[in-house]
Write an enzyme that holds these catalytic residues in place. Structure first.
Site: not given
Length: 537
Positions: A288, A322
């Site tokens: 990720e 994120c």
């Protein structure tokens, strides 16, 4: 343990004079003046290498909070050897027994160690108390509990039997070790990157982030107390390139579980490709890598929801999630209202030390991050295509403080609309209301990332249309809500394109990444011949 009934961990509000707030305040006081020495741990043995670095508090960078020892190539290889020596025994333990370790850890984090894991996250990663609570406590606890629930449900699957045979599934751990490389921005992610593969029967080398070592070390000690055997997870602080070079050179590499930058993940992927012929198995790469997340606003949107959602998404934890929103597309008809309200609310946003419970956000993580964000702010101030309408200042004299910043862009393809900044910077492009169809295409095509995105619209036809156009633009898609805040078991998290491999941590399918299933057929009748009916003349 046939099944588990799990609910998301309740969260405290930490109101003034509440018992839970006082406990965190006391935990923070216990860390004052302390610089904890953090070893490498291999097979349960603490190893103090003497090659040390320091973790500092981002909002007071002269304060050292951890002195951590680094593993070199030789020690990393020793960790691999030790992990491989205990792999078979750990993998053979029943899933229920392995899951109990992490359920126990979740209970410890929920009670005995909750104030400490919050304090180490506040002090070490500059999260305010609420951001620490939703991360280091609630999300990590949820990861461990829901992973156990999902894994136990996974193994309930029963293949179809016939009159002649019985069919079963054996969910084996991977044949090798898993390398977990965790980020600074979520304490919970570190605990999950190492914990999920271990619960599924794997052995793990966990490299914590240099700027989140103290919180990671706290988790590791909790896992030990919960009964995790030595060698199942090796705690291996190390220089990044040294760790990457060593694990990708080992024939026993079975998987990499990564959260971090695109550049680093691509480098690791490239190294695996170059070494592919030396591995015993094809390594699984789970990653990720962040995003350039958007808020698309239609003229039918509720303006106040846009304002509040954007302030939270763009600025909480300094834009270092994120999933943080860093680009917004707002129609001309709503812009005067939204602009004035954004500026009005921006004035109320308090920046300061994370241990001041009245602040909304604190410092960014380190000098590199500060320098990168500062360059973007200077670029915005000098560009004729950009106007800073709020904020824009920064100061690293005591801590790495960056003022929340709102920028208006004339060019929707300006680099500041495309590149990940990872700081409290929101750039807005204002578009003619009737051009919303083209803008939807622009949102989809502007950035190479595809992590999170939000559509604000009260017209259901627009919601449906935007959902189709933006179908590939995000792995986590929000309607009339901010682009941050995924919850384990509710919104499994992950994105595609260069945002990652979209394996959905916090969901039921994530556990499958960490097993190598064996289908077993047991025939109960004699095999009486080898010919088939069609062969008869």
């Amino acid at each position: 343990m046939a099944s588990l009934s799990i609910k998301n961990e309740p969260m405290f509000n930490f109101t003034k004079d509440s018992p839970e707030r006082k406990q965190v305040e006391e935990a923070l006081k216990s860390l004052e003046g302390q610089c904890e020495e953090v070893p490498v741990v291999i097979g349960g043995e603490r190893i103090f290498t003497g090659n040390c670095r320091y973790q500092v508090s981002p909002y007071d960078h002269q304060t050292k909070i951890a002195k951590y020892h680094l593993a070199d190539k030789e020690l990393i290889n020793k960790a691999i050897d030790n992990a491989m020596s205990v792999r078979a025994e750990w993998e053979r333990r029943p899933l229920e027994e392995r899951a109990q370790v992490f359920l126990k850890a979740a209970d410890l984090l929920s009670t005995k160690y909750r104030p400490l894991i919050l304090a180490t996250t506040i002090k070490g990663q500059a999260k305010n108390i609420w951001q620490a609570e939703i991360d280091a406590a609630a999300e990590l606890i949820d990861f461990y509990r829901f992973n156990a629930k999902f894994a136990l449900e996974l193994v309930k699957y029963k293949p179809i039997d016939t009159q002649e045979s019985i069919n079963t599934m054996d969910y084996r751990g991977l044949e090798g070790f898993v390398a977990a490389v965790s980020p600074f921005n979520f304490t919970a992610i570190g605990g999950n990157l190492a914990g999920a593969p271990a619960m599924m029967g794997n052995v793990v080398l966990w490299k914590p982030s240099d700027t989140a070592v103290l919180a990671g070390w706290t988790i590791y000690k909790v896992l030990e107390e919960a009964g995790l055997p030595g060698g199942v997870i090796q705690f291996v602080p190390a220089d990044g390139p040294t760790f990457g070079d060593t694990i990708t050179s080992s024939p026993h590499l079975a998987a990499i579980n990564f959260t971090g930058s695109v550049k680093t993940f691509q480098h690791l992927w490239r190294q695996v490709g170059e070494n592919i012929q030396r591995y015993r198995t094809f390594p699984r790469l789970v990653g990720e890598c962040g995003g350039k997340n958007y808020h698309f606003v239609h003229s039918s949107a509720d303006a106040e929801s846009v304002v509040n959602g954007s302030i939270r998404s763009a600025f909480e934890y300094g834009g270092q999630k994120c999933s943080a929103c860093s680009r917004a597309y707002i129609p001309e008809s709503l812009w005067p209202t939204i602009k004035s309200r954004l500026i009005e609310e921006h004035k109320k946003v308090k920046v300061g030390p994370a241990d001041d419970f009245t602040v909304f956000l604190s410092a960014v993580i380190d000098d590199k991050s500060f320098g990168r964000i500062k360059e973007y702010l200077e670029y915005a101030k000098s560009s004729p295509n950009l106007e800073v309408i709020a904020g824009g200042n920064c100061d690293d004299s005591k801590g790495y403080f960056v003022e929340p910043t709102i920028i208006e862009a004339k060019d929707p393809k300006d680099r500041i609309m495309q590149e990940e900044i990872f700081g409290p910077v929101l750039t807005v492009y204002v578009y003619p209301d009737n051009d919303y169809k083209q803008i939807l295409q622009l949102v989809n095509e502007t950035s190479p990332f595809a992590l999170t995105g939000s559509v604000f619209a009260l017209d259901q036809k627009i919601v449906d249309e935007a959902s189709q156009v933006l179908r590939q633009s995000a792995g986590n898609f929000y309607i009339n809500d901010k682009s941050t805040g995924s919850v384990v078991g509710q919104q499994p998290f992950g994105g595609a394109r260069v945002s990652g491999t979209n394996d959905k941590a916090g969901g039921p399918h994530y556990c499958l990444k960490w097993v190598s299933p064996m289908a077993v057929k047991e025939t109960k009748v004699p095999l009486t011949g080898w010919t088939y009916p069609h062969m008869k003349e």
